[in-house]
Design an enzyme around this catalytic site. Structure first.
Site, PDB file in Angstrom:
ATOM      1  N   GLY A   2       7.106  -0.551  -3.243  1.00  0.00           N
ATOM      2  CA  GLY A   2       5.887   0.229  -3.654  1.00  0.00           C
ATOM      3  C   GLY A   2       5.597   1.575  -3.004  1.00  0.00           C
ATOM      4  O   GLY A   2       4.558   1.912  -2.568  1.00  0.00           O
TER       5      GLY A   2
ATOM      6  N   GLY B 290       0.561   6.424  -2.496  1.00  0.00           N
ATOM      7  CA  GLY B 290      -0.023   5.987  -1.391  1.00  0.00           C
ATOM      8  C   GLY B 290       0.892   6.013   0.072  1.00  0.00           C
ATOM      9  O   GLY B 290       1.549   6.826   0.065  1.00  0.00           O
TER      10      GLY B 290
ATOM     11  N   TYR C   1      -6.503 -12.640  -0.749  1.00  0.00           N
ATOM     12  CA  TYR C   1      -5.824 -11.581  -0.175  1.00  0.00           C
ATOM     13  C   TYR C   1      -5.585 -11.672   1.321  1.00  0.00           C
ATOM     14  O   TYR C   1      -4.573 -11.381   1.878  1.00  0.00           O
ATOM     15  CB  TYR C   1      -6.546 -10.211  -0.527  1.00  0.00           C
ATOM     16  CG  TYR C   1      -6.035  -8.954   0.192  1.00  0.00           C
ATOM     17  CD1 TYR C   1      -4.899  -8.402  -0.117  1.00  0.00           C
ATOM     18  CD2 TYR C   1      -6.770  -8.375   1.413  1.00  0.00           C
ATOM     19  CE1 TYR C   1      -4.407  -7.343   0.429  1.00  0.00           C
ATOM     20  CE2 TYR C   1      -6.174  -7.530   2.066  1.00  0.00           C
ATOM     21  CZ  TYR C   1      -4.849  -6.815   1.817  1.00  0.00           C
ATOM     22  OH  TYR C   1      -4.679  -5.773   2.468  1.00  0.00           O
TER      23      TYR C   1
END
Length: 326
Positions: free
Chosen positions: A54, A58, A209
Site C-alpha cells: 500500500g 499516504g 475496523y
C-alpha cells in the site's frame, strides 16, 4: 488604497495584526508539537531489500521515500498499477534511487497474495524488511474475492498469508524485521469474539475496523513468539492520526464539519510514516520484538491485545481460513 493609507491602516491595527501573527506562529508550533515522534536514525540500507504494501500514497509512500534515500531496494506492493507507476517514478526522481520496483498485490484476493509471493520468491534473493502497511477503513459492507468481510480479509488475512509465504526468505535474510501497521483504534474494539471474525453476527463498519487492528497486534504477538531465536523481529504500531484518504468512508457530514480542524489536529503523511520508519531501521530496536509502538516509542496495548492464548488461537483459525480459500 495608496501606500500612505496602507501604512496608516497598519499603524491603526498593529495590535490586531500582531495578535494574528502571534496566533499563526502559535498554531504552527502547536501542529509541530502534535506531530509526535520523529525517527532520527541515520542507518543506511544499502544492499537491503524492503517490501512496503500500500505504498503509492499516504504514509506508505513516505515510508518508501525515506527508506529509498537510505539506499534500500524497494518493492512497492500495490493494487492499483495506474497510480503506483507514476508514484514510483516520482520517488526514483526525488530520492535518486533507481532501484524502486512495482509489483501488483491485492490483499483482498488471496490468489493475488499467492501470486505476488511466488514472484517475489523467484526474483528476490533476500527480504530484509517487510512493512505490512496497506489497509482499508470503515468501508461499507462488502466481501473480498474469497468471500471474507472486506476489512477482516484485507487488514488481517491478506497480510497474515503474505507474511507466512515470505517468512522463510525473511529468515534467510536475518537479521530482518517485520513491521505491521495497526492503530490505536484497536483499543475501541469490543471483547474479541472468535466466532464473529468475519462479521457473521452482523456488520458495523467501525467495529469491524477496530477489530481488524486488534487482530494486527495479536498476529504480531504470536508471530514474534514463533520467530524467537530466528534473528527476525516483528513489531506493530500506531502511526498517529494522519490526514490521508484512508478514512474516506467515514461519515461525510462529520468530515465536512471537521475540515477546518484537520490541518491542526492531524499529522501529514511524512509525520505519520515516522514510527513505521523507526521500527524498520532504528539501531536500538535490534532484537526488540513483539512490541507495540506509537510516536517512535513503546506503548502499552489494551489488555486483550496482550492475551497470548487469544493470539495463538487466532493464528490457528487464520491458518485454517487461508488454507480453505485455495
Amino acid at each position: 488604497m495608496d501606500m500612505d493609507q496602507f501604512v496608516e491602516f497598519l499603524d491603526d491595527n498593529k495590535v490586531i495584526i500582531g495578535s494574528a501573527i502571534g496566533i499563526g506562529f502559535g498554531l504552527i508550533l502547536l501542529k509541530k508539537y502534535l506531530a509526535g515522534g520523529v525517527c532520527r536514525s541515520k542507518a543506511r540500507l544499502d544492499g537491503k531489500t524492503v517490501i512496503v504494501t500500500g505504498s503509492n500514497t499516504g504514509i506508505g509512500k513516505e515510508t518508501v521515500r525515506d527508506l529509498a534515500k537510505r539506499g534500500a531496494r524497494i518493492i512497492m506492493a500495490c493494487r492499483d498499477m495506474k497510480r503506483t507507476e507514476p508514484a514510483a517514478e516520482e520517488l526514483r526522481t526525488d530520492t535518486g534511487n533507481k532501484n524502486i520496483v512495482v509489483r501488483k498485490l491485492d490483499l483482498a484476493s488471496l490468489k493475488s497474495v499467492r501470486s505476488f509471493a511466488e514472484e517475489i520468491l523467484k526474483t528476490e534473493s533476500r527480504i530484509d524488511i517487510l512493512i505490512n502497511n496497506a489497509g482499508v477503513m470503515y468501508c461499507p459492507y462488502s466481501k473480498t474475492a474469497d468471500g471474507f468481510e472486506m476489512q477482516f480479509g484485507t487488514n488481517h488475512l491478506g497480510p497474515f498469508l503474505l507474511t507466512n509465504l515470505l517468512l522463510d526468505r525473511i529468515k534467510d535474510s536475518a537479521p530482518a524485521r517485520i513491521v505491521n501497521v495497526s492503530s490505536i483504534g484497536h483499543s475501541l474494539a469490543n471483547p474479541l469474539d472468535l466466532e464473529n471474525l468475519n462479521s457473521e453476527k452482523g456488520y458495523d463498519p467501525y467495529e469491524a475496523y477496530h477489530r481488524s487492528k486488534l487482530l494486527n497486534i495479536l498476529f504480531t504477538r504470536e508471530l514474534s513468539r514463533r520467530l524467537k531465536g530466528s534473528g527476525v523481529t516483528a513489531n506493530s504500531l500506531h502511526p498517529g492520526f494522519v490526514n490521508t484518504d484512508l478514512p474516506r468512508h467515514f461519515n461525510k457530514f462529520l468530515n465536512f464539519v471537521m475540515q477546518p480542524f484537520m490541518w491542526l489536529s492531524l499529522k501529514d503523511s511524512r509525520a505519520g510514516a515516522q514510527t513505521s520508519i523507526y521500527c524498520a531501521v532504528a539501531e536500538e530496536l535490534v532484537g526488540v520484538s513483539g512490541k507495540y509502538f506509537s510516536d517512535c516509542a513503546v506503548k502499552e496495548e489494551v489488555k486483550q491485545a496482550r492475551d497470548d492464548q487469544l493470539a495463538k488461537r487466532l493464528w490457528e483459525m487464520s491458518e485454517e481460513m487461508v488454507a480453505k480459500a485455495k
